[in-house]
Design an enzyme around this catalytic site. Structure first.
Site, PDB file in Angstrom:
ATOM      1  N   SER A 262      -9.787  -0.381   7.507  1.00 41.20           N
ATOM      2  CA  SER A 262      -9.241  -0.221   6.162  1.00 41.20           C
ATOM      3  C   SER A 262      -8.617  -1.466   5.557  1.00 41.20           C
ATOM      4  O   SER A 262      -8.329  -1.489   4.359  1.00 41.20           O
ATOM      5  CB  SER A 262      -8.214   0.912   6.149  1.00 41.20           C
ATOM      6  OG  SER A 262      -8.842   2.151   6.340  1.00 41.20           O
TER       7      SER A 262
ATOM      8  N   SER B 198      -9.450   1.971   3.435  1.00 41.39           N
ATOM      9  CA  SER B 198      -8.583   2.720   2.540  1.00 41.39           C
ATOM     10  C   SER B 198      -7.595   1.842   1.770  1.00 41.39           C
ATOM     11  O   SER B 198      -6.908   2.315   0.857  1.00 41.39           O
ATOM     12  CB  SER B 198      -7.784   3.761   3.346  1.00 41.39           C
ATOM     13  OG  SER B 198      -6.934   3.129   4.288  1.00 41.39           O
TER      14      SER B 198
ATOM     15  N   LYS C 186       0.834  -1.202   0.000  1.00 40.61           N
ATOM     16  CA  LYS C 186       0.000   0.000   0.000  1.00 40.61           C
ATOM     17  C   LYS C 186       0.868   1.252   0.000  1.00 40.61           C
ATOM     18  O   LYS C 186       1.898   1.318   0.690  1.00 40.61           O
ATOM     19  CB  LYS C 186      -0.914  -0.016   1.225  1.00 40.61           C
ATOM     20  CG  LYS C 186      -1.913   1.139   1.304  1.00 40.61           C
ATOM     21  CD  LYS C 186      -2.804   0.986   2.520  1.00 40.61           C
ATOM     22  CE  LYS C 186      -3.798   2.120   2.650  1.00 40.61           C
ATOM     23  NZ  LYS C 186      -4.684   1.965   3.822  1.00 40.61           N
TER      24      LYS C 186
END
Length: 455
Positions: free
Chosen positions: A179, A155, A79
């Site tokens: 997330s 997210s 990420k």
């Protein structure tokens, strides 16, 4: 089976047998990214040259009769929140200058690199990972592989979409309010948030103590293996825990039948989509019949959304103050969160932390009565991409639909999302398993039991 459909464990087994090579698998993953990512937008950076070079080094190790680590040669995405040496870490923000030295690996990147894994690229995130869907002014909208008109969640939505679509079997995300678990549920994969501090983080997150890192995978076994790599301490995180006295890969498949778990359909105060509730109800009924003793029980705390939002806004404001020019380029929704954070006092923050502590104490008491808590992962199915809340829902803020996840960031407990079915429209639905603090091995074992049962 195509290499892009295989789990990490299957790939390592194939490497050892000489049936596949890391270069073959990495090439297949890169081809898959080229094929499907223009529509899904899960990656904001793909480094084919570096990935193939790492794969070649891994292939030479396997041909020499040894591997560097547990998952040597397995492709993985990271990420775009984690510092990764040689790659910009833009955090979904146009306010971060990509033209600067990028010479530091975060603890997550350092552990994966030391294990010999192949870094394919960095996955998308909303700006500074602020919300539970994945879009940003910098990278645009990330879409759900099950239905590209729908959100992948967030997210860590890029990470979830990448794993679900075969664009790398493993990913690492962050989870400050759901997330990892929300995109895992929306995309139909496994997402594990360990006990807070179990995976070291550097730099320190402004969203601490809400912030966690966690694996996103196709199976619980892959998550357990990834945890054994990620869970070692790092001196740059003074809150990280001592090494565990066991291996997660040695515990994930242990016997759990006979344990007593609670099932809360709505935590006592949430509104849940009826189709989601029915799918989770059916999964829980099978769990009960298979030997886990399930009792319907709410944990007994009230909705802590106001306190969570104060903690979240305080962290956002703290970070955004350090980002020159952010006011001119920022996601408007994040701008409103920034304004809220600026309006809060230290007393407001400490009081919000106190609410989280009270929820944690209550969950500790609940853990004396039940080995774990089962809930839906998300109260709703995936909704239209490009929106922070379901259109025409009357909601205005993402925590209003993420009420099953963020309370357990406030308590720091481990929690996993396991796929348990699909809606009539073919959209994935997840079951959440929440365990006592530090019982990460138990949560993985319960997740494996559910995964096996519903396979």
């Amino acid at each position: 089976m195509e290499p892009t459909e295989m789990t990490a464990v299957e790939l390592v087994t194939a490497y050892g047998a000489g049936d596949l090579s890391p270069v073959e698998v990495t090439s297949a993953v890169l081809d898959r990214i080229e094929e499907v990512d223009p529509e899904l937008n899960a990656y904001n950076l793909v480094d084919s040259e570096a990935a193939l070079a790492q794969a070649k080094e891994s292939e030479q190790r396997w041909q020499s009769g040894y591997s560097k680590g547990l998952l040597d040669g397995v492709p993985i995405s990271i990420k775009d929140i984690f510092l990764t040496k040689g790659w910009p870490t833009l955090r979904g923000s146009a306010s971060v200058d990509p033209d600067q030295p990028w010479e530091v690996d975060s603890p997550v990147a350092a552990r994966l690199r030391a294990d010999g894994m192949v870094f394919v690229g960095k996955t998308t995130t909303p700006e500074i990972a602020w919300k539970a869907v994945t879009d940003s002014p910098l990278t645009g909208i990330t879409r759900n592989p099950a239905d590209p008109t729908k959100t992948a969640g967030g997210s860590s939505g890029g990470a979830g979409a990448a794993v679900a679509a075969g664009m790398a079997p493993l990913a690492v995300g962050t989870d400050g309010g759901g997330s990892v678990r929300i995109p895992a549920s929306f995309c139909g994969i496994v997402g594990f948030k360990p006990t807070q501090g179990r995976i070291p983080m550097f730099p320190a997150s402004p969203f601490a103590p809400l912030a966690h890192a966690g694996p996103m995978t196709r199976t619980v076994e892959d998550a357990a293996l990834l945890m054994d790599i990620l869970a070692l301490p790092d001196h740059r995180d003074p809150t990280s825990q001592a090494p565990p006295h066991l291996t997660y890969r040695g515990e994930f498949n242990r016997e759990v039948t006979g344990m007593h778990v609670a099932y809360s359909r709505d935590l006592g105060y949430l509104q849940v989509d009826e189709e989601v509730a029915q799918i989770v109800d059916a999964a829980v009924a099978k769990i009960d019949q298979a030997g886990l003793h399930v009792t319907a029980a709410d944990p007994g705390f009230g909705d802590p959304i106001e306190s969570f939002e104060k903690m979240w806004a305080s962290g956002a404001a703290t970070l955004l103050r350090t980002m020159p020019g952010a006011r001119e380029t920022i996601d408007p929704g994040l701008g409103a969160v920034w304004d809220l954070g600026e309006s809060l006092s230290a007393i407001d923050y400490i009081q919000a932390r106190g609410v989280g502590a009270a929820v944690g104490i209550r969950m500790g008491e609940f853990g004396e009565e039940h080995n774990a808590l089962l809930t839906p992962t998300v109260a709703i199915p995936p909704f239209e991409a490009g929106h922070d809340v379901p259109p025409d829902s009357g909601m205005t803020r993402w925590p209003q639909w993420a009420g099953f996840s963020f309370p357990f960031n406030m308590t720091g407990q481990p929690a996993i999302s396991i796929p348990v079915g699909h809606t009539a429209a073919g959209l994935p639905v997840g079951l959440q398993i929440v365990g006592p603090r530090h019982a990460d091995d138990l949560v993985l074992a319960l997740g494996r039991f559910v995964e096996w049962l519903l396979a």
